[in-house]
Scaffold this active site. Structure first.
Site, PDB file in Angstrom:
ATOM      1  N   CYS A   1       1.012  -1.556  -0.207  1.00  0.00           N
ATOM      2  CA  CYS A   1      -0.534   0.018  -0.098  1.00  0.00           C
ATOM      3  C   CYS A   1       1.015   1.265   0.125  1.00  0.00           C
ATOM      4  O   CYS A   1       1.990   1.548  -1.109  1.00  0.00           O
ATOM      5  CB  CYS A   1      -1.308  -0.490   1.349  1.00  0.00           C
ATOM      6  SG  CYS A   1      -2.589   0.672   0.656  1.00  0.00           S
TER       7      CYS A   1
ATOM      8  N   HIS B   1      -3.472  -5.668   0.397  1.00  0.00           N
ATOM      9  CA  HIS B   1      -3.197  -5.818   1.737  1.00  0.00           C
ATOM     10  C   HIS B   1      -3.703  -7.565   2.164  1.00  0.00           C
ATOM     11  O   HIS B   1      -4.631  -8.073   1.765  1.00  0.00           O
ATOM     12  CB  HIS B   1      -3.888  -5.228   2.251  1.00  0.00           C
ATOM     13  CG  HIS B   1      -3.940  -3.728   2.620  1.00  0.00           C
ATOM     14  ND1 HIS B   1      -2.789  -3.295   3.737  1.00  0.00           N
ATOM     15  CD2 HIS B   1      -4.323  -2.397   2.624  1.00  0.00           C
ATOM     16  CE1 HIS B   1      -3.229  -1.701   3.603  1.00  0.00           C
ATOM     17  NE2 HIS B   1      -3.903  -1.440   3.175  1.00  0.00           N
TER      18      HIS B   1
ATOM     19  N   GLU C   1      -1.926  -9.324   4.622  1.00  0.00           N
ATOM     20  CA  GLU C   1      -1.936  -9.445   5.467  1.00  0.00           C
ATOM     21  C   GLU C   1      -3.378  -9.259   5.730  1.00  0.00           C
ATOM     22  O   GLU C   1      -3.381 -10.258   6.552  1.00  0.00           O
ATOM     23  CB  GLU C   1      -1.245  -8.683   6.469  1.00  0.00           C
ATOM     24  CG  GLU C   1      -1.528  -6.980   7.037  1.00  0.00           C
ATOM     25  CD  GLU C   1      -1.689  -6.003   5.419  1.00  0.00           C
ATOM     26  OE1 GLU C   1      -1.576  -5.151   5.874  1.00  0.00           O
ATOM     27  OE2 GLU C   1      -0.976  -6.291   4.404  1.00  0.00           O
TER      28      GLU C   1
END
Length: 516
Positions: A88, A175, A177
């Site tokens: 990001c 993202h 994660e």
């Protein structure tokens, strides 16, 4: 600190640019068997290189690369030869630093997005050509830097991923994660093992060995006092320190008058008899309640409780003679939520933000960089009882932050009874271990009700139950209607001064798990 003794082991560093979920990156890396720590983005280059990381990940963050005062790094890091993955904002910073073009979008791209993989790349090797991902950004890269290829795009993001394999530089706008990117962990694993060449040999057992050695180095011949609450955090912290220093550890259990029903007796039985530790029980309930009289601000309540906790321990230390160290079960989410240079403070944690500046004891925080699920695994490895290892999280300030407004003995008794019913029914339904936290909250307002033939004006109880992996994000638990009905019926019928039960169905974010 955890990790300081891991200079010769493999480590992946996460540079923190201020996103509230950045610690999830470190958590996902550890899940892959690679030790990871999050460090400030402005950590000096020489300190980063001294850690000899196998890889570096730039986290997301709220800033724009063109903003005045936007987080920056030493650009020499790009030439270090260490593999870097930008996520990001981290990818936008990489593009900006290396000659790409970053622009502000007319609107934000937020939420689930289909990602189209457009070029062969180590991060996406073996994955489908189109995968779901999670986007959360305003700016976007309109042109990658020289030497980079665009490897993925989305409907609104022309450069959703890019790479320069020759320099081992990679970036993704989405993202990986978060769980809303189902293939995100696979993408991270490819970076760790294919790009960084990690072995993946970090484990709970190796953590215990490293931490016991670190505690012995820190303590030397000193004596240690442990702040024992009976929760999994302080219990595992105590067990780790006990393994390191043995009977030079004294555990102090403070009853601050803000515990749940029967909790003080349960903790004394469990630790005094079952675990063979030196336990000192201190009933300081009157002292804490006097300090909280008239206090309604939640931050002030937290800081008062944190301050009094330390003062009680200092007094007990003086009674015991020379004591040098204080153990606390501070976890990684406590540290993150208490704020960093780039992350706004959500709420101060009593283990972190409320400590007096003139504290006389040196802190030992052996779990400071662990997530809750990792702490549970450490507890199991240390042989702690299941009822302790799997106990739901309970805040250090106790029921004080589940009573909105002033804390009084009457309100404490109301909340204890209601909370006990919630726990009993959740256990009876077999859902206790599936739910991250389930508890009752007592608001300060009252509402109208009818009981029998009489009008009532009494408190409501808010039921809060959430599912989570690490407390950084949480979803409200979809409890069965019949369970909700039993809880509501019992509370209204068995607890005086309550005429209504409501269920909080707000996730985190936008809410926090606790109400204060």
């Amino acid at each position: 600190m955890i990790g300081e003794n891991k200079q010769l082991a493999e480590i992946v560093l996460v540079l923190d640019f201020g996103g509230q979920y950045n610690q999830l990156i470190a958590r996902r890396v550890r899940e892959a068997g690679v030790y990871s720590e999050m460090i400030p983005y402005n950590t000096p280059l020489e300190k980063i290189l001294a850690r000899r990381p196998r890889g570096i990940i730039f986290s997301g963050g709220p800033a724009s690369v063109y903003s005045l005062g936007a987080p920056r790094i030493d650009r020499a890091l790009y030439e270090s030869g260490i593999p870097i993955l930008g996520i990001c904002y981290g990818m936008q910073l990489m593009a900006h630093d290396l000659g790409g073009r970053v622009e502000g979008a007319s609107g934000r791209e937020y939420g689930k997005t289909q990602l189209e993989i457009t070029a062969a790349d180590p991060l996406f090797a073996g994955l489908p050509e189109s995968i779901q991902c999670w986007m959360s950004h305003g700016d976007y890269i309109s042109a990658p830097p020289p030497g980079f290829q665009v490897t993925a795009r989305s409907a609104y993001t022309p450069v959703a991923a890019m790479s320069d394999p020759a320099r081992k530089l990679y970036g993704v706008q989405f993202h990986p994660e978060v769980k809303h990117t189902p293939m995100g962990q696979e993408i991270l694993r490819r970076f760790l093992f294919q790009v960084c060449g990690c072995r993946g040999d970090w484990s709970v057992s190796s953590f215990i060995e490293d931490q016991v050695a670190a505690i012995r180095r820190q303590v030397g011949n000193g004596r240690v006092l442990c702040a024992l609450s009976g929760g999994v955090d302080s219990s595992v912290a105590a067990a780790l320190v006990h393994r390191a220093v043995g009977d030079r550890l004294t555990c102090v259990f403070v009853n601050h008058g803000l515990l749940r029903q029967g909790e003080a007796e349960q903790v004394q039985r469990a630790f005094g008899q079952a675990m063979g530790m030196n336990i000192v029980y201190v009933d300081a309930s009157r002292r804490f309640l006097e300090k909280l009289t008239g206090v309604t601000d939640p931050e002030e309540k937290r800081k008062i409780i944190g301050h009094e906790f330390i003062r009680v321990f200092e007094e007990e230390a003086r009674k015991l003679g020379r004591v040098d160290f204080l153990v606390q079960g501070t976890l990684y989410p406590d540290v993150i939520e208490s704020g960093t240079e780039t992350a706004a403070v959500i709420k101060s944690h009593h283990n972190v933000g409320g400590l007096p500046e003139d504290m006389e004891l040196e802190l030992i925080e052996p779990l400071r960089l662990l997530f809750k699920d990792e702490v549970r695994r450490v507890g199991e490895e240390l042989g702690l009882p299941e009822e302790i290892v799997w106990r739901q999280p309970f805040p250090g300030p106790g029921l004080a932050i589940r009573i909105l407004g002033e804390v009084t003995p009457e309100k404490l008794e109301i909340l204890r009874q209601a909370d006990a019913i919630v726990t009993e029914e959740i256990r009876r339904a077999g859902l206790y271990r599936e739910i991250w936290q389930s508890f009752a909250v007592l608001p300060s307002m009252k509402s109208v009700g009818v009981m029998g033939d009489e009008r009532t004006y009494a408190y409501p109880i808010v039921l809060r139950a959430v599912t989570s992996d690490d407390a950084m994000t949480a979803d409200w638990a979809r409890l069965p209607y019949d369970l909700l009905e039993r809880i509501s019926s019992r509370i209204v019928n068995e607890v005086r001064h309550i005429n209504r039960v409501v269920y909080d169905i707000t996730s985190k974010p936008p809410a926090t798990i606790e109400w204060e």
